[in-house]
Design an enzyme around this catalytic site. Sequence first.
Site, PDB file in Angstrom:
ATOM      1  N   GLU A  92      26.776 104.925  38.654  1.00 13.05           N
ATOM      2  CA  GLU A  92      27.777 105.312  37.639  1.00 13.05           C
ATOM      3  C   GLU A  92      28.885 104.277  37.749  1.00 13.05           C
ATOM      4  O   GLU A  92      29.610 104.246  38.740  1.00 13.05           O
ATOM      5  CB  GLU A  92      28.330 106.707  37.925  1.00 13.05           C
ATOM      6  CG  GLU A  92      27.295 107.817  37.905  1.00 13.05           C
ATOM      7  CD  GLU A  92      26.734 108.093  36.528  1.00 13.05           C
ATOM      8  OE1 GLU A  92      27.264 107.555  35.539  1.00 13.05           O
ATOM      9  OE2 GLU A  92      25.732 108.816  36.456  1.00 13.05           O
ATOM     10  N   LYS A 104      29.837 108.466  51.876  1.00 17.05           N
ATOM     11  CA  LYS A 104      30.836 107.461  52.230  1.00 17.05           C
ATOM     12  C   LYS A 104      31.942 107.446  51.177  1.00 17.05           C
ATOM     13  O   LYS A 104      31.789 106.893  50.090  1.00 17.05           O
ATOM     14  CB  LYS A 104      30.227 106.058  52.321  1.00 17.05           C
ATOM     15  CG  LYS A 104      31.172 105.124  53.066  1.00 17.05           C
ATOM     16  CD  LYS A 104      30.974 103.656  52.749  1.00 17.05           C
ATOM     17  CE  LYS A 104      31.745 103.187  51.549  1.00 17.05           C
ATOM     18  NZ  LYS A 104      33.206 103.369  51.593  1.00 17.05           N
ATOM     19  N   VAL A 125      30.284  95.932  42.199  1.00 21.23           N
ATOM     20  CA  VAL A 125      29.676  96.440  43.434  1.00 21.23           C
ATOM     21  C   VAL A 125      28.326  97.092  43.117  1.00 21.23           C
ATOM     22  O   VAL A 125      27.357  96.947  43.874  1.00 21.23           O
ATOM     23  CB  VAL A 125      30.630  97.412  44.171  1.00 21.23           C
ATOM     24  CG1 VAL A 125      29.927  98.067  45.353  1.00 21.23           C
ATOM     25  CG2 VAL A 125      31.875  96.670  44.650  1.00 21.23           C
ATOM     26  N   GLY A 126      28.237  97.763  41.976  1.00 18.72           N
ATOM     27  CA  GLY A 126      26.965  98.388  41.575  1.00 18.72           C
ATOM     28  C   GLY A 126      25.835  97.373  41.511  1.00 18.72           C
ATOM     29  O   GLY A 126      24.705  97.632  41.917  1.00 18.72           O
ATOM     30  N   THR A 184      31.243  98.026  38.366  1.00 17.54           N
ATOM     31  CA  THR A 184      29.988  97.394  37.952  1.00 17.54           C
ATOM     32  C   THR A 184      29.636  96.255  38.904  1.00 17.54           C
ATOM     33  O   THR A 184      28.466  96.056  39.261  1.00 17.54           O
ATOM     34  CB  THR A 184      30.106  96.917  36.491  1.00 17.54           C
ATOM     35  OG1 THR A 184      30.216  98.090  35.669  1.00 17.54           O
ATOM     36  CG2 THR A 184      28.896  96.105  36.041  1.00 17.54           C
ATOM     37  N   CYS A 212      36.854 106.102  34.705  1.00 21.32           N
ATOM     38  CA  CYS A 212      35.789 105.283  34.131  1.00 21.32           C
ATOM     39  C   CYS A 212      35.605 105.586  32.645  1.00 21.32           C
ATOM     40  O   CYS A 212      35.094 104.754  31.911  1.00 21.32           O
ATOM     41  CB  CYS A 212      34.492 105.521  34.881  1.00 21.32           C
ATOM     42  SG  CYS A 212      34.110 107.263  35.021  1.00 21.32           S
TER      43      CYS A 212
END
Length: 455
Positions: A230, A155, A212-213, A210, A264
């Site tokens: 990541e 996605k 959404v992680g 971070t 990042c």
Amino acid sequence: MSAMLNVVEPATEQILATVASAGIEETDSAVAKAKAALSGWKSISPPDRSRLLRSLADRMSDSHEELALIEARNAGKPIASARGEIGMAIATFRYFANAPEQPFGRTIPVAGGMAMTVREPLGVVALIVPWNFPLTIACWKLAPALAAGNTVVLKPAVLTPLTALRFAELALEAGIPEGVINVVVGPGSTCGKRLVEHPDVAKVAFTGSTEVGRSIQAGAAGTIKRVTLELGGKSANVIFADSDLELAAASAPGAVFDNAGQDCCARSRILVERGAVDRFLELLEPAVKAVVVGDPLKETTVMGPLISANHRASVASYVPASASIAFQGSTPNGPGFWFPPTVLCPVAENDPAAVDEIFGPVVAVIPFEDEADALRIANDTVYGLSGSIWTRDGAKALRVARGIEAGNLSINSNSSVRVNTPFGGFKQSGVGRELGPDALEAYSDVKTIFYSTGE
Ligand code: NAD
């Protein structure tokens, strides 16, 4: 009839393409296709799987310039950078193409027989990727996932789906069987979330913010999915007074303004030993002003626009009228989501510009007193992705590299990522490692088989 999605070119603000947007139904269908293709892909012999992955790398190589051009236009990155990134995507496939034939089981002497371990693919793996390095980051996941025998649903971010869609066509041309690689272009809140919760998805490999992680890790708990994350960073570029200051200053703009700071690993905090701050800023200013910001398709361009109007507004919020701007580069006039390379100094340690991942071309220069103070400031963050140390004292360089709580450190250089070394974050920068010899472990599970010898 699925909804359509306009893909915008950040340098012109014009619509570059219109693609169908996937919803829950299309996502479920992609997972079903990946599931159906799994037993066939798993049972392809190791040399044949290697050959197919090499053939895919060859097809990408034949289309190197085409892919670079799509990426440069869709993500607004300089064409020279886009070529390098596609080169890395191809190299990632070549590296992991060797994996199916590498032995990785063990035999263990036990009572009454023999025990052995083998690694089994996980099943259907969902790969959720961001817009900053669209195809490159996808390939960091695709190549080891496929090499280990999994099938995948990729996605891409809705802002940058174009190289992923072209990649899927190249994979079919290369002979990868239908259903092994599936691409769904849809919003994270529906399509991404469905992948995270889908009972037939065994693992989510995610790169993104971070925030959404965190929701992905929570969402994956419902089905005990494996997760690699990541995430963001706020990396420190630590410059000691005894370093080659000219080289450190000449390299610093690239370390934070590359990809317009949407990286990042961006060294968005430059920590400079107090006695060297004035000289460092004197050297940094011409280097920043020399960053050529403009049309991504021009060979001479060093920095392109930001990805979107929304993102530019977010970056701009870190440089209010009251900000201490030491100096700034320039941008073109006219359409495009431009933001100039910006150096802030002085900046309070608790200023949002010194704390948050801005993800744009804004860097804070912060003085430090000594080695201990440098470590204190460098580690005063929830993130831990990368960083640099500049000094001529080798022992000090190693001490500081060991002391910084981050996954990827570079001494007298700002490099972060190589295909053949592990990459990933400490703390809230992530879980797990991509690339290098460690990556395959994240796409397989260990199975122990005991064979009784009848004793
Ligand atoms: P993002 O987190 O907004 O989105 C990343 C992907 O997740 C997109 O495909 C998005 O559609 C999807 N997504 C969003 N919400 C979701 C949900 N609830 N469930 C499932 N999927 C969802 O990140 P972004 O803005 O695209 O990318 C920028 C971020 O990525 C930055 O924080 C950056 O540091 C990070 N990043 C990290 C690395 C690394 O390797 N550590 C590399 C590149 C980018």
